[in-house]
Design an enzyme around this catalytic site. Structure first.
Site, PDB file in Angstrom:
ATOM      1  N   CYS A 150       0.825  -1.215   0.000  1.00 15.83           N
ATOM      2  CA  CYS A 150       0.000   0.000   0.000  1.00 15.83           C
ATOM      3  C   CYS A 150       0.860   1.265   0.000  1.00 15.83           C
ATOM      4  O   CYS A 150       0.585   2.223  -0.738  1.00 15.83           O
ATOM      5  CB  CYS A 150      -0.943   0.000   1.206  1.00 15.83           C
ATOM      6  SG  CYS A 150      -0.208  -0.629   2.734  1.00 15.83           S
ATOM      7  N   HIS A 245      -2.841   6.179   4.277  1.00 18.49           N
ATOM      8  CA  HIS A 245      -1.408   6.457   4.365  1.00 18.49           C
ATOM      9  C   HIS A 245      -1.140   7.801   3.696  1.00 18.49           C
ATOM     10  O   HIS A 245      -1.550   8.043   2.554  1.00 18.49           O
ATOM     11  CB  HIS A 245      -0.600   5.356   3.676  1.00 18.49           C
ATOM     12  CG  HIS A 245      -0.669   4.026   4.375  1.00 18.49           C
ATOM     13  ND1 HIS A 245      -1.300   3.835   5.579  1.00 18.49           N
ATOM     14  CD2 HIS A 245      -0.156   2.796   4.028  1.00 18.49           C
ATOM     15  CE1 HIS A 245      -1.179   2.559   5.945  1.00 18.49           C
ATOM     16  NE2 HIS A 245      -0.504   1.912   5.032  1.00 18.49           N
TER      17      HIS A 245
HETATM   18  N1  LIG Z   1      -3.757  -3.884   5.674  1.00 19.30           N
HETATM   19  C1  LIG Z   1      -3.328  -3.255   4.589  1.00 19.30           C
HETATM   20  O1  LIG Z   1      -3.444  -2.014   4.463  1.00 19.30           O
HETATM   21  C2  LIG Z   1      -2.690  -3.992   3.467  1.00 19.30           C
HETATM   22  C3  LIG Z   1      -2.406  -3.317   2.293  1.00 19.30           C
HETATM   23  C4  LIG Z   1      -1.787  -4.007   1.252  1.00 19.30           C
HETATM   24  C5  LIG Z   1      -1.489  -5.346   1.405  1.00 19.30           C
HETATM   25  N2  LIG Z   1      -1.789  -5.965   2.582  1.00 19.30           N
HETATM   26  C6  LIG Z   1      -1.453  -7.381   2.703  1.00 19.30           C
HETATM   27  O2  LIG Z   1      -2.665  -8.111   2.782  1.00 19.30           O
HETATM   28  C7  LIG Z   1      -2.491  -9.250   3.586  1.00 19.30           C
HETATM   29  C8  LIG Z   1      -3.579  -9.241   4.622  1.00 19.30           C
HETATM   30  O3  LIG Z   1      -3.454  -8.102   5.443  1.00 19.30           O
HETATM   31  P1  LIG Z   1      -4.559  -7.727   6.515  1.00 19.30           P
HETATM   32  O4  LIG Z   1      -4.176  -6.398   7.012  1.00 19.30           O
HETATM   33  O5  LIG Z   1      -5.915  -7.949   5.954  1.00 19.30           O
HETATM   34  O6  LIG Z   1      -4.293  -8.828   7.648  1.00 19.30           O
HETATM   35  P2  LIG Z   1      -5.166  -9.300   8.882  1.00 19.30           P
HETATM   36  O7  LIG Z   1      -6.146  -8.240   9.256  1.00 19.30           O
HETATM   37  O8  LIG Z   1      -4.195  -9.741   9.904  1.00 19.30           O
HETATM   38  O9  LIG Z   1      -5.999 -10.555   8.328  1.00 19.30           O
HETATM   39  C9  LIG Z   1      -5.444 -11.796   8.096  1.00 19.30           C
HETATM   40  C10 LIG Z   1      -6.471 -12.740   7.514  1.00 19.30           C
HETATM   41  O10 LIG Z   1      -5.834 -13.946   7.104  1.00 19.30           O
HETATM   42  C11 LIG Z   1      -6.410 -15.069   7.731  1.00 19.30           C
HETATM   43  N3  LIG Z   1      -5.316 -15.978   8.032  1.00 19.30           N
HETATM   44  C12 LIG Z   1      -4.290 -15.763   8.893  1.00 19.30           C
HETATM   45  N4  LIG Z   1      -3.424 -16.804   8.833  1.00 19.30           N
HETATM   46  C13 LIG Z   1      -3.921 -17.663   7.938  1.00 19.30           C
HETATM   47  C14 LIG Z   1      -3.492 -18.950   7.466  1.00 19.30           C
HETATM   48  N5  LIG Z   1      -2.363 -19.517   7.910  1.00 19.30           N
HETATM   49  N6  LIG Z   1      -4.263 -19.557   6.552  1.00 19.30           N
HETATM   50  C15 LIG Z   1      -5.396 -19.000   6.102  1.00 19.30           C
HETATM   51  N7  LIG Z   1      -5.852 -17.814   6.521  1.00 19.30           N
HETATM   52  C16 LIG Z   1      -5.120 -17.160   7.427  1.00 19.30           C
HETATM   53  C17 LIG Z   1      -7.130 -14.541   8.940  1.00 19.30           C
HETATM   54  O11 LIG Z   1      -8.234 -15.400   9.218  1.00 19.30           O
HETATM   55  P3  LIG Z   1      -8.885 -15.613  10.693  1.00 19.30           P
HETATM   56  O12 LIG Z   1      -9.319 -14.221  11.163  1.00 19.30           O
HETATM   57  O13 LIG Z   1     -10.043 -16.503  10.430  1.00 19.30           O
HETATM   58  O14 LIG Z   1      -7.834 -16.202  11.554  1.00 19.30           O
HETATM   59  C18 LIG Z   1      -7.568 -13.165   8.471  1.00 19.30           C
HETATM   60  O15 LIG Z   1      -8.754 -13.293   7.727  1.00 19.30           O
HETATM   61  C19 LIG Z   1      -1.085  -9.189   4.121  1.00 19.30           C
HETATM   62  O16 LIG Z   1      -0.247  -9.973   3.327  1.00 19.30           O
HETATM   63  C20 LIG Z   1      -0.728  -7.740   3.972  1.00 19.30           C
HETATM   64  O17 LIG Z   1       0.662  -7.566   3.821  1.00 19.30           O
HETATM   65  C21 LIG Z   1      -2.390  -5.328   3.596  1.00 19.30           C
END
Ligand SMILES: NC(=O)c1ccc[n+]([C@@H]2O[C@H](COP(=O)([O-])OP(=O)(O)OC[C@H]3O[C@@H](n4cnc5c(N)ncnc54)[C@H](OP(=O)(O)O)[C@@H]3O)[C@@H](O)[C@H]2O)c1
Ligand SMILES: NC(=O)c1ccc[n+]([C@@H]2O[C@H](COP(=O)([O-])OP(=O)(O)OC[C@H]3O[C@@H](n4cnc5c(N)ncnc54)[C@H](OP(=O)(O)O)[C@@H]3O)[C@@H](O)[C@H]2O)c1
Ligand SMILES: NC(=O)c1ccc[n+]([C@@H]2O[C@H](COP(=O)([O-])OP(=O)(O)OC[C@H]3O[C@@H](n4cnc5c(N)ncnc54)[C@H](OP(=O)(O)O)[C@@H]3O)[C@@H](O)[C@H]2O)c1
Ligand SMILES: NC(=O)c1ccc[n+]([C@@H]2O[C@H](COP(=O)([O-])OP(=O)(O)OC[C@H]3O[C@@H](n4cnc5c(N)ncnc54)[C@H](OP(=O)(O)O)[C@@H]3O)[C@@H](O)[C@H]2O)c1
Lengths: 355, 355, 355, 355
Positions: A150, A245
């Site tokens: 992002c 951001h």
């Molecule tokens: N947040 C941002 O602004 C942003 C921007 C760009 C890219 N990203 C990328 O997007 C990804 C997700 O970010 P996020 O912020 O959404 O993270 P998050 O809020 O921590 O969410 C993680 C999600 O993944 C699931 N999960 C965790 N471990 C898993 C596993 N081993 N197998 C299957 N599912 C699993 C969780 O499910 P449960 O809740 O059911 O455990 C939850 O739905 C990351 O790689 C991050 O780098 C994020």
């Protein structure tokens, strides 16, 4: 009329997952059909999800049960959106791609595979052709496409038309990022109340690495171009904002460059998604503001239509003949993740990679 | 042993005033003898004051009555500290100086009078000689000395030894400042929760104007030097931190410059206050840190001894041969105001301007 | 089909005014036709307004010019919504009512006039008959109806069915309120970061005074009933949440009372707006939650449909035979102000007071 | 003159541990001699510690190496302060006690062992006699004494003199607690920005359980008295304050009770620590305030001397003949943990349990 595509959202309960669920609930031809999670498997989505976004959980997904991340259960799914955590994402995404699924990933795991696009549809749409190479080389029926960090998008989207149109020399970036960028649980509250949290060398470096690659591709190159000619630096921080951001860039040029020309280029910037009138394409990928106290995170992060899909650029100023200052604001979980992923899917469909 | 100097604190109930009250309550030879205010006149200091700092109201000042800002009541006062609001400060300070009082002002009103020092004791101590000119020209028995804008000091203190020792070309600064810098009531809460407030063109400009003058004086010049050779830019913001201004600077040079040399110069920086062992002089005006997540506002704004008198510099990094990155953190109401004022008084005493 | 009613929003740029603008832009038969302000007169609404709510400024109002608060300019207006500041509101509202306009006020100025309804449409709809008396007594063609203090509504709405159905003895309330309740600029940021701001005796007292009157009217009384039999207390605070007032109540009874029965009564609570299917009436005025960490301000303040129109009640617990604990959450600018005002207008139209 | 006692601080890098380190660095006869940790073992304390409190790391402890939690390394230690996390604390504390160390624990693990004091030195000092029983029954040379939950202390300290002096019937408590009460990393930032986090049934219940036991002991009972006659309830929350638990209590009585009498009793409350002039005993365990906007967390949590050792009570008000309202504020990591622990050690020394 387009065939309805059934989408699986992996990590559907995460901060990016909820934006996929929200946006796809209103999408004209991609429907949320499968919500996968880890700890929340077996629970009704509307009950378990932390809805850290606008509105309430849409009725389209509210009563769906969260399911395991298992391709065998996804027979009728046409497209996989994968906002899974770093580390967990990589192998899962390969598994899906091997089985023939188109995978759009927001995670960093495959971003620097040489045959995987790091796609911003307005900026480097030609890189989707890497998919052909990827499928051949890996002997996969499906494929993986990634969206950039992002923070990198917040800088790269406005820098792209600048780099394209002017003799850019470098950019010195300082970011003030939101909490949601770190996922949940993310940042401990005691790190952020009455404080500024520097994200450190590794975060600075990966931001630069991604911006560098994207700028390298702007001029129609593919892969990770060298870009030695451009000097980029980033100093990254998190503070107690929820979404959005905010990035201050001092951009330097190899020749005299007028800020009014730069503003014009930013204002007029359009890409293939706009030409193709993709449903998630904002009319203007970049909206410029003139007020000297804008953009502001609280008020401007939802800019554009769909909300959060436009980057807001402001505080444009001539510092000296060869330097301009610019501030950009990106909604990290929308344009920087879920919205960017959906727009990528639309582009891939248009180009025949998803059917 | 030094004679005890009796000090009046104008604006004693303000955010800067309370730091004067706190620091002077422990000072070896300057005592808080008169606390002046406006709306709080007639009330016991300890009852009326908003003690937005560490500890509790010191017993030395707790029971003093807040008095009017009236020179006639200050016969036995030796020195005036004036952290009054912009606009209110100017005429009051002139009145006191005319009557023979030494006035140390933290307000902007007289900062750019050509015969008034804009003093950082470690950086431009020779500018105190402007006082002689000032007294002669204005036919005053007293005089005014000012301290610079807190934000300007946060940049100027570390940039001074850099400018002195290297062929500096420019600095591109982004600030993330605290709420206390705006006084009380200051910023409305709805401007700052889940938000970043850009301070706008005027604030950016005054920061640069002051840094420019100070750097111009570093090389022993006096007055407001032209400094055309150095290109400075600032983008200033406020967020919901209580104290401490955090500033990211990309510093460019006219020749290749190694960050390790820059660090050395910063580490070894000392000034007259250190040589003279002035009581409020920190051992090191600049403390450098190596951890890639420091300085942090919450943990490092109190650095130095007396606490808050050292600027903390970190995140030093070679961006390219001719550019380094640096982060500085200043306690705005202490080093950037009250502490700087007291250190100035100590220097003036040592140099015979206050007796 | 209903005739379209043209509405003027006084104080349209305020925190309550923006919710009127947002909700009326989507209303089936009340249209925002006139936006009045004070300092913002002459400016396009979309440019001047601080949009401290969801979404972006609706296209229906974006380009409207903010106009003066002058009845002469409002000839074709059918209804006046008046979220003006205390003090300013009173005389303006009288002027409009005298001229024949129906005025729905969210301000406190006329709340305790004995002939002015203090209306919560689900709770005391019969009090609209005071309008007849008001018009006669004052010889007005129009009239004033007021909505109660947001804090009072947060308590009074759930207490009403309880008081109606059980032998209630008293309620001991502690509120944790949001910043937007104080308008803009409202609370200084330095009062609220790392702090809790007690709102003091006067705020506590007015909360109780309004709840008392409303409860008194629940049993079909009119005017300000004595209510000596019920003992109410409130301790009110503000913290750094943006919207949503959170209130903890310990409710005592004169006889043994089971929490399960209380929950049932709350769940089943409906009023005239629901019977009449008024467009702004939420299906359930009170939504109860069972999770022991809900309601939460961030997630639940938008509850109901239209969003923010339902009060969320949770943490219901039997403390002892004659005491239950309950937490309620109200969106202060929606149910507590603009939404309540629009619902009132709908009720008045249905009852023939607005044509 | 007292013999110097050498203290080990277990969990020395935690939020409670740092207050032990800070307070013992200035203690007249207890010295910090051993700093134990887990993940930080082997690192210099001053480098590894998150100093989430006032001032800078004291020179007395700055260069000490963090050591393992191993009794074999503590031969010359006289007293163990144990602010270890729940679960980890229990077995470690038993091990130390068995080996002959006096253990003062802030953790919940042994709080309800029937032979372990739950000590607030001003309130139930007679319960230290449980130590004799404890040593005998368990055949230990050392012993364990615990301090109560910070939240429970915030209520129990002011309720104790009230319960002692009046016919108290019950107390209905609502708490608004700080982040530091949850340790580090503690609460995720996304749970707390623009939100109120209810702590849930379990936290409410343990608060009540501890207050009940303490009140039961006030009248010289020992052990866990039944207290059926008093009805207590608590509704607990966390918000984004850093330190300081704020608690609103509605206290009911069995007979008419005047608030002025209650205030007098609170003002005059003293205990054995004050009689014995223990070094960490504040002059007044309870400081009452009259202003209707006090106590405030930011300004009053450091009340007393040593700072943070007094509970501030304000907003005293007669609700009805038999009900009063009171607000109390406790510094959770000082009076509610480390300070309470040190005061307990001083009392135990005075009574001969530590030599
Ligand atoms: N947040 C941002 O602004 C942003 C921007 C760009 C890219 N990203 C990328 O997007 C990804 C997700 O970010 P996020 O912020 O959404 O993270 P998050 O809020 O921590 O969410 C993680 C999600 O993944 C699931 N999960 C965790 N471990 C898993 C596993 N081993 N197998 C299957 N599912 C699993 C969780 O499910 P449960 O809740 O059911 O455990 C939850 O739905 C990351 O790689 C991050 O780098 C994020
Ligand atoms: N805050 C900073 O970080 C900082 C840093 C560097 C310089 N400064 C400068 O220091 C000055 C004070 O700033 P601050 O933040 O301390 O402001 P502040 O908190 O607003 O305090 C203002 C003080 O001035 C008094 N006052 C106001 N109007 C007055 C008048 N007409 N005559 C006499 N006294 C008057 C007030 O007294 P009552 O309370 O009795 O009304 C109060 O004591 C400003 O010029 C500011 O630019 C501030
Ligand atoms: N905020 C809440 O949660 C809430 C809840 C229930 C009731 N209320 C009541 O609703 C009213 C408005 O509250 P708010 O929070 O919306 O206030 P606000 O944000 O301060 O807005 C005030 C509005 O009134 C206008 N205004 C101010 N003075 C005026 C005057 N003399 N003549 C005409 N217009 C004037 C302002 O216009 P310009 O911007 O053009 O100057 C602005 O549009 C108050 O009476 C309040 O007690 C508020
Ligand atoms: N915070 C409060 O306001 C408060 C008030 C009253 C009572 N308490 C109680 O005090 C205790 C400590 O709370 P806190 O807030 O200080 O917690 P914290 O900030 O989480 O600190 C925990 C400390 O324990 C150490 N530690 C963790 N696991 C350990 C293990 N297995 N063996 C040895 N050491 C271990 C950690 O060392 P490393 O950092 O080296 O890993 C750290 O020093 C808890 O029982 C809490 O309930 C806290």
């Amino acid at each position: 009329m387009k065939r309805i595509l059934k989408a699986a959202i992996l990590g559907a309960t995460g901060l990016v997952g909820i934006e996929y669920a929200r946006m796809l609930s209103e999408h004209p031809y991609i429907k949320p059909a499968y919500l996968a999670g880890k700890n929340s498997v077996g629970r009704p989505y509307g009950e378990i999800v932390r809805w850290q976004t606008v509105g309430q959980v849409p009725k389209e997904v509210r009563d769906m049960e969260v399911k395991p991340t298992d391709p065998k259960l996804m027979d009728d799914v046409d497209i996989i959106f994968s906002p899974l955590p770093q580390g967990a994402a990589g192998p899962v995404e390969e598994q899906f791609a091997k089985l023939g699924f188109p995978v759009i990933s927001n995670s960093p795991d495959h971003r620097f595979d040489p045959d995987v696009p790091l796609l911003i549809p307005e900026v480097n749409p030609h890189t989707v052709s890497l998919i052909d190479e990827q499928k051949k080389r890996r002997d996969w029926k499906g494929f993986i496409v990634t969206t950039p960090l992002c923070t990198a998008q917040g800088a790269a989207i406005p820098l792209s038309p600048i780099y394209m149109n002017f003799k850019m020399n470098g950019a010195y970036i300082t970011t003030i990022q939101s909490l949601s960028g770190a996922g949940y649980p993310g940042i401990p509250s005691l790190d952020i109340v009455d404080n500024i949290l520097p994200l450190g060398d590794a975060y600075d470096a990966k931001t630069i690495k991604e911006v560098t690659r994207i700028l390298g591709e702007v001029k129609r190159n593919i892969g990770e171009p060298s870009m030695q000619e451009v000097s980029l630096a980033a100093t990254t921080h998190r503070i107690a904002t929820i979404h959005g951001h905010y990035e201050v860039s001092y951009v330097t040029f190899k020749e005299d460059t007028e800020v009014s020309k730069v503003r014009e280029v930013l204002d007029n910037f359009r890409g293939e998604p706009q030409d193709l009138k993709l449903p998630t394409a904002p009319e203007k990928p970049i909206i410029t503001m003139n007020e000297d106290n804008r953009p502001q995170v609280y008020f401007d992060r939802w800019a554009g239509n769909p909300p959060g899909m436009s980057i807001v650029v402001g505080r444009l100023k001539q510092i000296n003949n060869r330097t301009i200052r610019m501030v950009s604001l990106i909604h990290n979980t929308i344009r920087g993740a879920a919205g960017g992923g959906i727009l990528s899917a639309e582009l891939l469909k248009e180009k025949g990679y998803i059917e």
